[in-house]
Design a protein around this motif. Structure first.
Motif, PDB file in Angstrom:
ATOM      1  N   ASN A 231       0.809  -1.219   0.000  1.00  0.00           N
ATOM      2  CA  ASN A 231       0.000   0.000   0.000  1.00  0.00           C
ATOM      3  C   ASN A 231       0.844   1.271   0.000  1.00  0.00           C
ATOM      4  N   THR A 232       2.002   1.225   0.622  1.00  0.00           N
ATOM      5  CA  THR A 232       2.819   2.447   0.678  1.00  0.00           C
ATOM      6  C   THR A 232       3.618   2.661  -0.612  1.00  0.00           C
ATOM      7  N   GLN A 233       3.921   1.582  -1.317  1.00  0.00           N
ATOM      8  CA  GLN A 233       4.769   1.704  -2.503  1.00  0.00           C
ATOM      9  C   GLN A 233       4.016   1.619  -3.829  1.00  0.00           C
ATOM     10  N   TYR A 234       2.867   0.935  -3.829  1.00  0.00           N
ATOM     11  CA  TYR A 234       2.222   0.669  -5.119  1.00  0.00           C
ATOM     12  C   TYR A 234       0.802   1.205  -5.248  1.00  0.00           C
ATOM     13  N   LYS A 235       0.224   1.637  -4.175  1.00  0.00           N
ATOM     14  CA  LYS A 235      -1.140   2.151  -4.270  1.00  0.00           C
ATOM     15  C   LYS A 235      -1.171   3.381  -5.182  1.00  0.00           C
ATOM     16  N   GLY A 236      -2.139   3.382  -6.090  1.00  0.00           N
ATOM     17  CA  GLY A 236      -2.247   4.468  -7.044  1.00  0.00           C
ATOM     18  C   GLY A 236      -1.636   4.136  -8.394  1.00  0.00           C
TER      19      GLY A 236
END
Length: 968
Positions: free
Chosen positions: A546-551
């Protein structure tokens, strides 16, 4: 006086004979001969208008004789772009001008390497190659699996082209360069027999090859190590020179600073030079770390050697690693220190030279904070001076010199030695790679040493499966057959993994997961990306996922991947868990089959886009395709076309393909046919080059202008007299049929291809106003087999001259094959014949009109009436209107009525659809002739309708006036 009907009937009952008689008249024949001989020589509108005999002949043919004097006006007509509704010819109210412009194509376009139709066909072949791969694999596998059980010797296998090709592809053997005795020896070898061909001929060479690589490795390693040291020495010296230069420049600038008019600019330069010095020191640290890292690698390699002092070497490794850690730490600290120092200098510049709106106090707080960080780092930095650079460079030189006893001098001698050793290693590596395939080949077959087949067969069931699988996976792309094997592998093995590390050590499984979860088309997605996703908890907002790939575009795919597995965040499984549940296995498998070829499809789309882009820019500077050399050197076009027809650009020489492109497809003796392979013919058909290798016009059954003319006239015929929903429906159907016509015409190879497609034939007939239901296939065959140059041929003796015009419009040679027409001519052969026929008709009408205007009216009506689409068409033509008034007994006052009232009277008395029926048209003309004779028993007032005109009877002044009116 002969009655109008009798005079008309004498002409029309055998119109072909009448036209032939007219054509044989001295003046008519001379003008026609001149026209036919010279129209093909015209290259421009001005040439055409300047040749009065050609120009006047054409104007007479198209009923524009009275406008022959208006050359400037006609030039605008001929220069019109008929595809533009607002062009001059299209905007004129008189349709004859548009028809005239259609008959003469001065804008012939550009010679292109490939037409849109050829491109579509080539793309179709490319896609068909892909679609056929699975069926081809199935067919070849079926053939091999059946035949391998029936052969009795290895020689039968090698003599069977299909079986041999199957085995060679499975085991990476080049069909074009293989040695038959070598392959036979391998197939009859037993790996366990020391006297077998493999063990006596191949294995010793493989051992020697490995020895060559091993022996050369040490020398190549020294060459590369010395080269790295030289590169590092030069960098260190460069850093020292950079620092000295920067310091010298700083001293000069500082001396100028107090008196400089732009103090801020001078200080900015000083700051930049200080940053240059700091960068050089960081580079020094990097160089030290690089040398130490190489030293560790060398020590580890020595550790692996037999008899090495492992412990002693490990001590050296540990000591060197400690030094390496120190330099890496200094590099990291120095990089941070340099960055902070640069930031501080930039802020100080704003304080020393403030601008409007600057807050010095706020800036000073930032400077103080940066200084605090700088002060904290400075004590940790190694103390470096000029002597360190000199000492390090000297140390590196000593290491470089230490190789003098083992290696030749730096420069040409060393380069030559490296090239020799590299070449020897490449040869040896190539042999080892081949030997690896040979081992697999030996293991796969069970032939006896004499080449016979043992009782157990040439190949076991297990090895047959190995061969089949190897063949499937050696295709250019993953097929459904390959995907099925991958899926079975996935199902059989996915729950054998107990850790993520085990799973990701299997490249086949990694590729499968990428495809199954729609990640194979993203270059940024690596094995590590998948591993991080599986280890992450997608419901934890602080997880790596979630911190590196979300979006990111593929975030949802990674979430699906993560949820599919049961691994814990440490990459292991809880007791009793398996990697994936049965439900997830099923859903993953299903997803894989819908996505396994996504990457290939993306490549296909890119290849097609590349082809289209290359064709769109073929005439652009730097992207020209003007000859066959340009084409074969344009990878986007050439490689695509080769693959589309099933040829490998790496296996067939460009020299061969250039000869293919320059072949005459109409000559059975040309080069392309000597290859006896339809793939080469398809390749040649895809492009437009002449025998000199230069661009030329495409080989098509119809010129583009004639093809479009048929298509548009067909639509007009199909919607004639319709309105509302009926018209909309008919137009849609007609447009679909016209699209089919244009697509298929571009693919025809012969007149037989055309004649056997009745949809094409019927469209052409309909477009020319001929009812297809009354025309048999045999009749059309006789027409198209006629020699138009023979006045006694079937086409030239049939009453309806429109058929001969149709035949003339097609580009078929005497053998019925499509030939490349001379598209540089302003008129196609069909247009020339149609112009001549129109000229003869106009001449007949003019001649008959001199004796009886009624006959002229009747002949004119017979020719023009079938083209009428509405009552207003009839009312707009004075001659047609007079025919109507005479036929139905209306007085001259009829024309004084409101135009809409006149139209209603026309529709009330005359069913316009009857004009399409030859029998009803004849009856109507018979009625006209009777009414005409009745009304003109003594005088002929209708002569004024024609005066000296060769067309509709409108005076020259009135005609010019009408012509000047804009449509709408």
């Amino acid at each position: 006086m002969v009655s109008t009907y009798l005079a008309y009937n004498l002409v029309s009952r055998d119109l072909r004979a009448t036209m032939d008689r007219t054509a044989s008249q001295g003046q008519v024949q001379r003008e026609t001969d001149y026209y036919e001989e010279n129209i093909g020589k015209v290259t421009s509108v001005d040439d055409f208008l300047d040749d009065y005999r050609l120009y006047s002949y054409a104007m007479t043919a198209y009923g524009l004789e009275d406008m022959t004097y208006a050359k400037a006006f006609m030039k605008k007509v001929l220069d019109s772009d008929l595809s533009d509704d607002s062009s001059f010819a299209n905007s004129l109210s008189d349709d004859r001008y548009k028809k005239f412009a259609q008959a003469y194509q001065f804008d012939k376009g550009t010679e292109v390497p490939m037409t849109d139709e050829q491109m579509d066909s080539l793309i179709g072949l490319y896609n068909q190659q892909i679609d056929d791969m699975d069926s081809d694999i199935t067919g070849e596998a079926g053939y091999f699996n059946a035949k391998i059980k029936t052969i009795t010797s290895v020689d039968q296998l090698l003599a069977d082209d299909r079986m041999r090709a199957y085995v060679f592809q499975a085991f990476d053997i080049d069909e074009n360069t293989y040695d038959r005795s070598l392959i036979r020896g391998l197939l009859t070898s037993d790996a366990d027999d020391p006297d077998s061909y493999f063990n006596t001929q191949i294995l010793p060479n493989a051992t020697d090859s490995q020895g060559t690589i091993t022996a050369n490795a040490a020398t190549l390693s020294k060459i590369n190590a010395r080269a790295n040291l030289v590169s590092t020495r030069d960098k260190v010296q460069g850093y020292a020179d950079s620092i000295a230069s920067a310091r010298s420049q700083i001293a000069t600038l500082q001396a100028q600073l107090s008196s400089a008019s732009d103090k801020e600019g001078v200080q900015s330069q000083i700051n930049t030079l200080n940053a240059q010095i700091n960068t050089a020191y960081v580079g020094y640290d990097t160089a030290q770390a690089s040398v130490l890292s190489s030293t560790i690698s060398s020590l580890k390699a020595q550790q692996a050697e037999e008899g090495a002092d492992v412990d002693g070497l490990q001590s050296q490794i540990d000591a060197t690693q400690s030094q390496l850690d120190g330099w890496n730490a200094d590099k990291s600290s120095r990089s941070s220190w340099a960055s902070l120092t640069s930031q501080k200098a930039a802020l100080q510049l704003q304080v020393d030279y403030p601008k409007s709106g600057t807050d010095p106090d706020a800036l000073q707080l930032q400077i103080n904070d940066l200084q605090s960080q700088i002060s904290g780092i400075e004590p940790t930095l190694k103390s470096l001076g000029d002597g360190d650079f000199t000492s390090f460079a000297s140390q590196l030189q000593s290491q470089i010199d230490s190789y003098d006893g083992d290696l030749p001098a730096l420069g040409a001698d060393t380069d030559k030695l490296k090239a020799q050793l590299t070449a020897a290693n490449n040869t040896a590596a190539g042999y080892l790679s081949a030997a690896s395939s040979y081992v697999s080949l030996v293991d796969a077959f069970d032939f006896n040493a004499d080449g016979s087949v043992p009782d157990t067969g040439a190949v076991s069931d297990d090895n047959l499966e190995v061969i089949n699988n190897a063949y499937i996976f050696k295709q250019d792309r993953l097929t459904k057959s390959g995907a099925t094997l991958n899926d079975q592998y996935f199902r059989d093995n996915i729950n054998n993994y107990t850790t993520i590390d085990d799973l990701f050590a299997d490249s086949t499984m990694v590729d499968y997961l990428k495809a199954a979860f729609g990640l194979s088309t993203y270059a940024a997605v690596t094995s590590s990306t998948l591993e991080f996703a599986i280890e992450s908890d997608p419901d934890d907002p602080t997880s790596y996922l979630n911190t590196q790939y979300k979006g990111r575009e593929y975030y949802d795919n990674l979430v699906s991947l993560s949820r599919a597995f049961n691994f814990k965040d440490d990459g292991t499984l809880a007791d009793g868990d398996v990697a994936m549940s049965p439900e997830k296995i099923v859903s993953t498998s299903s997803s894989y089959f819908s996505k396994y070829d996504d990457a290939d499809e993306a490549d296909d789309e890119a290849a097609i886009a590349g082809l289209k882009a290359a064709m769109n820019s073929f005439n652009s500077e730097g992207s020209e395709i003007a000859n066959v050399d340009d084409l074969v050197n344009n990878a986007k076009v050439y490689d695509f076309a080769m693959k589309a027809v099933g040829l490998d650009p790496d296996e067939v020489s460009k020299r061969t393909m250039k000869k293919v492109l320059m072949s005459d497809l109409n000559d059975p003796k040309s080069f392309v046919y000597t290859l006896k392979d339809d793939r080469y013919v398809e390749f040649a058909k895809s492009f437009n080059f002449d025998q000199d290798g230069k661009l030329t016009w495409p080989t098509m059954a119809l010129n583009e202008s004639d093809m479009q003319d048929y298509a548009s006239k067909y639509i007009i015929e199909k919607i004639r007299f319709l309105d509302g929903d009926d018209k909309d429906k008919a137009q849609t159907e007609a447009e679909d049929e016209s699209k089919y016509f244009q697509e298929q015409i571009a693919t025809l190879d012969s007149r037989d291809d055309f004649l056997k497609d009745r949809r094409l034939v019927d469209l052409v007939l309909t477009a020319r106003g001929i009812d297809p239901s009354g025309v048999t296939d045999e009749y059309m065959k006789k027409m198209f087999e006629s020699d138009l140059d023979d006045p006694n041929s079937f086409a030239n003796t049939e009453p309806d001259y429109r058929f001969a015009e149709i035949v003339a419009s097609f580009n078929f040679n005497d053998d019925g094959q499509v030939q490349r027409a001379d598209s540089s001519a302003i008129q196609s052969k069909g247009d020339v014949l149609q112009t001549v026929d129109l000229y003869l008709r106009q001449t007949i009408e003019n001649t008959e009109g001199e004796d009886n205007t009624g006959v002229r009216l009747a002949l004119y009506f017979e020719r023009v009436a079938p083209t009428v689409t509405s009552a207003y068409d009839l009312l707009a033509d004075d001659a047609l209107l007079e025919f109507f008034r005479t036929t139905y007994g209306f007085s001259d006052e009829f024309s004084n009525m409101d135009i809409d009232v006149q139209a209603k009277q026309v529709e009330k008395n005359l069913d316009l659809t009857d004009l399409q029926d030859p029998d009803k048209l004849k009856k109507l003309i018979t009625r006209f002739t009777a009414m005409y004779d009745s009304a003109n028993a003594e005088t002929d007032p209708l002569l004024s309708l024609f005066s000296d005109s060769s067309s509709t009877g409108i005076s020259a002044d009135l005609m010019l006036s009408i012509a000047s009116l804009k449509a709408g």
